[in-house]
Write a protein that holds these residues in place. Structure first.
Motif, PDB file in Angstrom:
ATOM      1  N   ALA A  10      22.764  31.479  74.891  1.00 19.81           N
ATOM      2  CA  ALA A  10      23.983  30.556  74.804  1.00 19.81           C
ATOM      3  C   ALA A  10      25.137  31.297  74.947  1.00 19.81           C
ATOM      4  CB  ALA A  10      24.050  29.754  73.801  1.00 19.81           C
ATOM      5  N   THR A  11      26.234  30.783  75.518  1.00 16.78           N
ATOM      6  CA  THR A  11      27.704  31.371  75.633  1.00 16.78           C
ATOM      7  C   THR A  11      28.616  30.334  75.174  1.00 16.78           C
ATOM      8  OG1 THR A  11      27.965  30.628  78.021  1.00 16.78           O
ATOM      9  CG2 THR A  11      27.025  32.890  77.553  1.00 16.78           C
ATOM     10  N   ASP A  12      29.601  31.106  74.450  1.00 16.94           N
ATOM     11  CA  ASP A  12      30.884  30.012  74.103  1.00 16.94           C
ATOM     12  C   ASP A  12      32.089  30.870  74.491  1.00 16.94           C
ATOM     13  OD1 ASP A  12      32.592  28.157  73.086  1.00 16.94           O
ATOM     14  OD2 ASP A  12      31.803  28.179  71.010  1.00 16.94           O
ATOM     15  N   GLY A  13      32.982  30.674  75.648  1.00 16.72           N
ATOM     16  CA  GLY A  13      33.854  31.673  75.986  1.00 16.72           C
ATOM     17  C   GLY A  13      32.998  32.770  76.500  1.00 16.72           C
ATOM     18  N   ALA A  14      33.625  34.066  75.977  1.00 10.55           N
ATOM     19  CA  ALA A  14      32.971  35.228  76.297  1.00 10.55           C
ATOM     20  C   ALA A  14      32.060  35.607  75.312  1.00 10.55           C
ATOM     21  CB  ALA A  14      33.955  36.498  76.380  1.00 10.55           C
ATOM     22  N   ALA A  15      32.059  34.855  74.141  1.00  8.63           N
ATOM     23  CA  ALA A  15      30.787  35.276  73.215  1.00  8.63           C
ATOM     24  C   ALA A  15      29.523  34.898  73.694  1.00  8.63           C
ATOM     25  CB  ALA A  15      31.338  34.503  71.760  1.00  8.63           C
ATOM     26  N   ARG A  16      28.604  35.653  73.258  1.00  5.67           N
ATOM     27  CA  ARG A  16      27.166  35.488  73.770  1.00  5.67           C
ATOM     28  C   ARG A  16      25.991  35.341  72.440  1.00  5.67           C
ATOM     29  NH1 ARG A  16      26.277  38.740  78.851  1.00  5.67           N
ATOM     30  NH2 ARG A  16      24.909  40.121  77.396  1.00  5.67           N
ATOM     31  N   THR A  17      24.991  34.595  72.528  1.00  6.44           N
ATOM     32  CA  THR A  17      23.843  35.047  71.801  1.00  6.44           C
ATOM     33  C   THR A  17      22.600  34.966  72.441  1.00  6.44           C
ATOM     34  OG1 THR A  17      22.914  34.193  69.822  1.00  6.44           O
ATOM     35  CG2 THR A  17      23.702  32.378  71.305  1.00  6.44           C
ATOM     36  N   GLY A  18      21.741  35.824  72.138  1.00 10.85           N
ATOM     37  CA  GLY A  18      20.466  35.776  72.876  1.00 10.85           C
ATOM     38  C   GLY A  18      19.584  36.674  72.028  1.00 10.85           C
ATOM     39  N   VAL A  19      18.473  37.184  72.659  1.00  9.54           N
ATOM     40  CA  VAL A  19      17.383  37.914  72.068  1.00  9.54           C
ATOM     41  C   VAL A  19      16.985  39.133  72.865  1.00  9.54           C
ATOM     42  CG1 VAL A  19      14.970  37.877  71.143  1.00  9.54           C
ATOM     43  CG2 VAL A  19      16.402  35.931  70.598  1.00  9.54           C
ATOM     44  N   ILE A  20      16.979  40.283  72.337  1.00  9.30           N
ATOM     45  CA  ILE A  20      16.441  41.501  72.937  1.00  9.30           C
ATOM     46  C   ILE A  20      15.080  41.565  72.591  1.00  9.30           C
ATOM     47  CG2 ILE A  20      16.569  43.954  73.244  1.00  9.30           C
ATOM     48  CD1 ILE A  20      19.391  44.002  72.370  1.00  9.30           C
ATOM     49  N   THR A  21      14.073  41.708  73.455  1.00 12.62           N
ATOM     50  CA  THR A  21      12.778  41.855  73.074  1.00 12.62           C
ATOM     51  C   THR A  21      12.267  43.294  73.303  1.00 12.62           C
ATOM     52  OG1 THR A  21      12.318  39.794  73.876  1.00 12.62           O
ATOM     53  CG2 THR A  21      10.329  41.173  73.703  1.00 12.62           C
ATOM     54  N   THR A  22      11.385  43.821  72.361  1.00 15.97           N
ATOM     55  CA  THR A  22      10.966  45.130  72.498  1.00 15.97           C
ATOM     56  C   THR A  22       9.618  45.131  72.016  1.00 15.97           C
ATOM     57  OG1 THR A  22      11.463  45.911  70.167  1.00 15.97           O
ATOM     58  CG2 THR A  22      13.375  46.008  71.552  1.00 15.97           C
ATOM     59  N   GLY A  26      11.498  41.093  68.029  1.00 16.21           N
ATOM     60  CA  GLY A  26      12.747  40.881  68.702  1.00 16.21           C
ATOM     61  C   GLY A  26      14.307  41.390  68.016  1.00 16.21           C
ATOM     62  N   ILE A  27      15.238  41.287  68.537  1.00 15.89           N
ATOM     63  CA  ILE A  27      16.648  41.732  68.033  1.00 15.89           C
ATOM     64  C   ILE A  27      17.513  40.420  68.410  1.00 15.89           C
ATOM     65  CG2 ILE A  27      18.190  43.258  68.045  1.00 15.89           C
ATOM     66  CD1 ILE A  27      16.315  45.293  69.357  1.00 15.89           C
ATOM     67  N   ARG A  28      17.829  39.483  67.480  1.00 13.40           N
ATOM     68  CA  ARG A  28      18.769  38.686  67.822  1.00 13.40           C
ATOM     69  C   ARG A  28      20.313  39.161  67.836  1.00 13.40           C
ATOM     70  NH1 ARG A  28      17.164  35.905  62.000  1.00 13.40           N
ATOM     71  NH2 ARG A  28      16.915  38.126  61.779  1.00 13.40           N
ATOM     72  N   THR A  29      20.781  38.647  68.707  1.00 13.13           N
ATOM     73  CA  THR A  29      22.146  38.919  69.163  1.00 13.13           C
ATOM     74  C   THR A  29      23.212  38.036  69.021  1.00 13.13           C
ATOM     75  OG1 THR A  29      22.157  38.921  71.534  1.00 13.13           O
ATOM     76  CG2 THR A  29      21.301  40.735  70.574  1.00 13.13           C
ATOM     77  N   PRO A  30      24.429  38.202  68.568  1.00 10.85           N
ATOM     78  CA  PRO A  30      25.015  39.488  68.224  1.00 10.85           C
ATOM     79  C   PRO A  30      24.462  39.866  67.016  1.00 10.85           C
ATOM     80  CG  PRO A  30      26.970  37.934  68.551  1.00 10.85           C
ATOM     81  CD  PRO A  30      25.462  37.133  68.614  1.00 10.85           C
TER      82      PRO A  30
END
Length: 373
Positions: A10-22, A26-30
């Motif tokens: 998801a994005t809200d303006g320039a801010a982002r949230t997602g998941v890095i998979t390794t 997983g690493i939840r972002t931010p």
């Protein structure tokens, strides 16, 4: 083997949230990465670090190559086993520490020769050796070797440093492709101090080389928050939207919120652990000095609503006493509390972005923190 990837949710303006998979989870972002420089997050048990909500911690090439050595860590099963942390680990390349801690440093095209700040022994760190060490440690996310220039710096001096880091980026990637394990990732580092044309050139060439993620380096070195945000304003809009963006060595809570608003996904900083060891607690209403006399008889905890025992089960009066008495438990509890506060802040930002209310979150945060940040 799970491949490294980043899924933007998801994005809200320039801010982002997602998941890095390794391969290690997983690493939840931010995401905020607690700093475990020498194989430990200072004053913290690994289980408690995880319980704060941390998905990943940071280790450091420079410190671990000197003590106990990367080869010894490899013999003992790798850094994850060595420090009893089975989640992802990111390792810094050692470039910043070579510049800031080592003695009699000599910079050449090949790399940096230096004397250890521990015992004066001589070492050389090159892009190839930095990557070799990170592979020996077994970190999941590795950083290219770069030069972190001081601040202030002349435009010409910054350009020379940035161009050297770009040449080292090419060599770092070549070494990574030869030595890395499947599923691991390599991030490039954007340099260029506060100069927009240099930042753009650095980023453009790094994108051409191709990395799994991109970091903004050379900030939080004395330029101040306003200037740091200015650099992010003209850098992040041109970064690859499909790759994680990492702002290195940052920072205080207001730094994190402002950088997330400008599109940054990952952070690391010693602030919560270092300040905790010295009596500073970060709270929803800004930082407090627990050693202050006004807390001597304060029976309230730092945060009665927090699930973290350090935040909710000990009074400010008790914490004040521990620091006054020089007891180890004081820094341990305050470090635990601070790391939990940082992770709660990151979780709150992820939720606000996902729900499309990040602007409201920022306004509420700034009102609560006030001038104390």
């Amino acid at each position: 083997m799970t491949d490294f990837r980043f899924d933007l949710q998801a994005t809200d303006g320039a801010a982002r949230t997602g998941v890095i998979t390794t391969p290690r989870g997983g690493i939840r972002t931010p995401a905020f990465m607690p700093v475990g420089t020498a194989g430990t997050v200072k004053a913290m048990h690994p289980q408690h670090v995880r319980e704060t909500g941390a998905d990943i911690v940071l280790g450091n090439t420079y410190h671990l190559m000197l003590r106990p050595t990367a080869e010894r860590v490899r013999q003992l099963g790798g850094l994850h086993r060595f420090m009893n942390w089975e989640r992802p680990i990111l390792t810094d390349s050692g470039g910043f520490q070579v510049m800031s801690l080592s003695k009699l440093r000599k910079l050449t095209e090949n790399g940096v020769t230096f004397q250890s700040h521990i015992d004066g022994s001589r070492h050389e760190l090159t892009p190839e050796r930095s990557i070799e060490i990170q592979c020996l440690l077994g970190s999941d996310i590795q950083m290219q070797f770069d030069e972190c220039p001081p601040f202030p710096i002349s435009e010409e001096g910054s350009r020379e440093s940035m161009e050297l880091s770009l040449r080292w980026a090419v060599r770092s990637k070549q070494a990574f492709e030869e030595k890395s394990a499947p599923g691991n990732a390599l991030f490039g580092i954007v340099q260029g101090s506060v100069f927009e044309d240099q930042r753009r050139r650095s980023l453009d060439e790094l994108l051409e080389i191709g990395f799994d993620g991109y970091s903004v380096g050379g900030l939080a070195v004395g330029e101040g928050q306003e200037e740091m945000f200015r650099v992010l304003d003209f850098t992040t809009p041109h970064m690859d939207t499909a790759r994680p963006r990492y702002l290195m060595g940052v920072g205080k809570p207001s730094d994190l919120v402002g950088a997330v608003a400008r599109g940054i996904d990952m952070f690391d900083c010693v602030a919560p652990t270092r300040s905790g060891r010295h009596g500073q607690a970060w709270t929803r209403n800004g930082p407090i000095n627990i050693k202050n006399a006004r807390f001597i008889d304060d029976e309230t905890p730092l945060d009665p609503d927090s699930p973290c025992p350090a935040s909710s089960q000990f009074s400010k009066a008790y914490l004040n006493h521990l620091f006054k008495a020089g007891e180890y438990l004081g820094p341990m509890l305050l470090t635990w509390h601070n790391l939990n506060y940082y992770q709660e802040l990151m979780a709150a930002m992820r939720g606000a972005i996902a729900e499309g209310r990040f602007e409201h979150f920022v306004a509420h945060f700034e009102a609560a923190q006030g001038a104390q940040t």
